[in-house]
Design an enzyme around this catalytic site. Structure first.
Site, PDB file in Angstrom:
ATOM      1  CG  ASP A  21      44.371  52.824  31.403  1.00  0.00           C
ATOM      2  OD1 ASP A  21      43.789  53.442  30.489  1.00  0.00           O
ATOM      3  OD2 ASP A  21      43.939  52.781  32.569  1.00  0.00           O
ATOM      4  CE1 TYR A  51      42.746  54.460  38.293  1.00  0.00           C
ATOM      5  CE2 TYR A  51      44.326  53.839  36.622  1.00  0.00           C
ATOM      6  CZ  TYR A  51      43.023  53.922  37.058  1.00  0.00           C
ATOM      7  OH  TYR A  51      42.009  53.464  36.252  1.00  0.00           O
ATOM      8  CG  HIS A 107      38.583  58.121  35.959  1.00  0.00           C
ATOM      9  ND1 HIS A 107      39.819  58.135  36.581  1.00  0.00           N
ATOM     10  CD2 HIS A 107      38.179  56.827  35.975  1.00  0.00           C
ATOM     11  CE1 HIS A 107      40.132  56.896  36.936  1.00  0.00           C
ATOM     12  NE2 HIS A 107      39.160  56.095  36.591  1.00  0.00           N
TER      13      HIS A 107
HETATM   14  P1  NDP Z   1      41.849  43.256  35.985  1.00  0.00           P
HETATM   15  O1  NDP Z   1      40.644  42.603  35.431  1.00  0.00           O
HETATM   16  O2  NDP Z   1      42.999  43.593  35.084  1.00  0.00           O
HETATM   17  O3  NDP Z   1      42.322  42.315  37.151  1.00  0.00           O
HETATM   18  C1  NDP Z   1      43.462  42.553  37.922  1.00  0.00           C
HETATM   19  C2  NDP Z   1      43.521  41.404  38.930  1.00  0.00           C
HETATM   20  O4  NDP Z   1      43.742  40.177  38.250  1.00  0.00           O
HETATM   21  C3  NDP Z   1      44.647  41.576  39.909  1.00  0.00           C
HETATM   22  O5  NDP Z   1      44.185  41.053  41.163  1.00  0.00           O
HETATM   23  C4  NDP Z   1      45.761  40.679  39.356  1.00  0.00           C
HETATM   24  O6  NDP Z   1      46.546  40.168  40.408  1.00  0.00           O
HETATM   25  C5  NDP Z   1      44.971  39.586  38.685  1.00  0.00           C
HETATM   26  N1  NDP Z   1      45.633  39.039  37.487  1.00  0.00           N
HETATM   27  C6  NDP Z   1      46.276  39.710  36.509  1.00  0.00           C
HETATM   28  N2  NDP Z   1      46.748  38.881  35.568  1.00  0.00           N
HETATM   29  C7  NDP Z   1      46.373  37.635  35.943  1.00  0.00           C
HETATM   30  C8  NDP Z   1      46.579  36.336  35.398  1.00  0.00           C
HETATM   31  N3  NDP Z   1      47.234  36.162  34.247  1.00  0.00           N
HETATM   32  N4  NDP Z   1      46.070  35.274  36.063  1.00  0.00           N
HETATM   33  C9  NDP Z   1      45.410  35.431  37.226  1.00  0.00           C
HETATM   34  N5  NDP Z   1      45.202  36.636  37.813  1.00  0.00           N
HETATM   35  C10 NDP Z   1      45.674  37.723  37.175  1.00  0.00           C
HETATM   36  O7  NDP Z   1      41.343  44.571  36.779  1.00  0.00           O
HETATM   37  P2  NDP Z   1      41.753  46.094  36.800  1.00  0.00           P
HETATM   38  O8  NDP Z   1      40.751  46.776  37.622  1.00  0.00           O
HETATM   39  O9  NDP Z   1      43.166  46.285  37.190  1.00  0.00           O
HETATM   40  O10 NDP Z   1      41.557  46.565  35.274  1.00  0.00           O
HETATM   41  C11 NDP Z   1      42.616  46.754  34.360  1.00  0.00           C
HETATM   42  C12 NDP Z   1      42.938  48.209  34.195  1.00  0.00           C
HETATM   43  O11 NDP Z   1      41.789  48.929  33.754  1.00  0.00           O
HETATM   44  C13 NDP Z   1      43.309  48.932  35.489  1.00  0.00           C
HETATM   45  O12 NDP Z   1      44.582  48.576  35.964  1.00  0.00           O
HETATM   46  C14 NDP Z   1      43.162  50.353  35.065  1.00  0.00           C
HETATM   47  O13 NDP Z   1      44.258  50.756  34.253  1.00  0.00           O
HETATM   48  C15 NDP Z   1      41.861  50.270  34.256  1.00  0.00           C
HETATM   49  N6  NDP Z   1      40.652  50.550  35.067  1.00  0.00           N
HETATM   50  C16 NDP Z   1      39.892  51.640  34.739  1.00  0.00           C
HETATM   51  C17 NDP Z   1      38.767  51.964  35.461  1.00  0.00           C
HETATM   52  C18 NDP Z   1      37.965  53.140  35.049  1.00  0.00           C
HETATM   53  O14 NDP Z   1      37.051  53.532  35.786  1.00  0.00           O
HETATM   54  N7  NDP Z   1      38.220  53.744  33.906  1.00  0.00           N
HETATM   55  C19 NDP Z   1      38.342  51.187  36.637  1.00  0.00           C
HETATM   56  C20 NDP Z   1      39.190  50.033  36.905  1.00  0.00           C
HETATM   57  C21 NDP Z   1      40.273  49.741  36.129  1.00  0.00           C
HETATM   58  P3  NDP Z   1      48.170  40.314  40.423  1.00  0.00           P
HETATM   59  O15 NDP Z   1      48.495  41.777  40.318  1.00  0.00           O
HETATM   60  O16 NDP Z   1      48.568  39.713  41.734  1.00  0.00           O
HETATM   61  O17 NDP Z   1      48.679  39.529  39.241  1.00  0.00           O
END
Ligand code: NDP
Length: 286
Positions: A53, A58, A116
């Site tokens: 995704d 981004y 978006h």
């Molecule tokens: P998430 O809920 O996926 O959280 C990501 C955070 O959690 C990061 O800080 C990561 O840290 C941490 N994390 C990941 N895996 C673990 C684990 N197993 N244990 C503990 N901590 C963990 O948030 P996102 O906002 O990234 O959402 C996921 C995806 O959704 C985005 O990457 C994007 O592709 C999409 N998105 C879409 C939006 C929209 O408006 N359409 C808005 C926001 C997101 P670390 O990297 O250090 O592991």
């Protein structure tokens, strides 16, 4: 892997209303800059992820594309989503923006192209949707959908075009479950993609007893329990991580099952007044 081929993990495929299938788990790339994306998307693909995704916003589509090429995985085995940013909704900008994304990705088509945000103050999302409908008839886009659309926005799309999206990608995690839009979509065959599936780390899921207890009971981590809860509720998820062991951990959620009681306890974590939201409000975000 000794033979240098990378096998797809055991991730369920869900049917979309477009006739295509989507892997229920993918890898998210928000806040993963392009060089990092090249490294970690490749790592995810090597571990067995097949769904990525991304979004024009981004700034990492080049890195995502480089990782896809480096993986050597046939294009048809992958599911790639990108998104149209809010300032490109008018006129034929959606078509131009898609072509720019394809050029950066180095791909001939995306599997899913999303609006978006509705950005209702701009008054352009219906125009954008009409553009996506016509792009969906070309060989550059397989399925079309929306993101951050509430019921009022979905109803407007349907009233003005008669066409429903394949997915609505919305903020969804234990403290913000969006039951109204989820139910509306479920009744009409629109799949829910849950962004911020782990709450973006903005609250500590490990401190919530229902999650902590289920993790202990199954010998899993709190993140794995929350992702498994999404899967059993039918959500599509793509957790983001730039940590190799967490990228692997997030894929290892298909070898256990939460009980109905464990699901119900997590279902009960939304405070119900919107205060669990960690991202922008779709009514006002531009
Ligand atoms: P998430 O809920 O996926 O959280 C990501 C955070 O959690 C990061 O800080 C990561 O840290 C941490 N994390 C990941 N895996 C673990 C684990 N197993 N244990 C503990 N901590 C963990 O948030 P996102 O906002 O990234 O959402 C996921 C995806 O959704 C985005 O990457 C994007 O592709 C999409 N998105 C879409 C939006 C929209 O408006 N359409 C808005 C926001 C997101 P670390 O990297 O250090 O592991």
């Amino acid at each position: 892997m000794a033979d240098h081929t990378h096998h797809a993990a055991d991730v369920p495929q869900l049917a979309l209303n477009s006739g295509y299938d989507i892997p229920q788990l993918g890898y998210g790339t928000f806040k993963v800059e392009s060089a990092q994306a090249e490294k970690f998307v490749l790592e995810a693909l090597q571990l067995g992820y097949r769904h990525i995704d991304t979004a024009a916003l981004y700034g990492n589509e080049e890195g995502v594309g480089a990782a896809i090429r480096a993986s050597g995985i046939p294009r048809e085995e992958l599911f790639v989503t990108t998104k149209l940013w809010n300032d490109r909704q008018s006129g034929d900008q959606p078509r131009q923006s898609l072509q720019e994304s394809l050029d950066r990705l180095g791909l001939e088509y995306v599997d899913l192209f999303l609006i978006h945000w509705p950005a209702p103050a701009n008054g352009q999302f219906v125009n954008a949707w009409k553009q996506l409908i016509s792009l969906g008839d070309t060989d550059t886009v397989r399925s079309i959908g929306v993101s951050n659309f509430l019921v009022e926005h979905l109803e407007q799309l349907h009233a003005e075009t008669g066409r429903l999206p394949a997915v609505d990608q919305i903020e969804l995690h234990p403290r913000h479950q969006q039951r109204e839009v989820v139910q509306w979509c479920q009744e009409r065959g629109i799949r829910i993609e849950a962004w911020g599936p782990l709450g973006q780390g903005k609250y500590d899921i490990a401190e919530i007893p229902a999650i902590r207890d289920a993790a202990a009971a199954h010998g899993k981590t709190p993140a794995q329990v929350v992702l498994r809860w999404h899967i059993q509720n039918g959500n599509i998820v793509f957790p983001k991580s730039v940590n190799s062991s967490r990228i692997r951990e997030n894929l290892e959620i298909f070898d256990f099952e939460l009980s109905d009681a464990q699901i119900a306890q997590i279902d009960a974590l939304d405070p119900g007044d919107g205060s669990g939201r960690v991202g922008h409000d779709p009514r006002t975000a531009n």
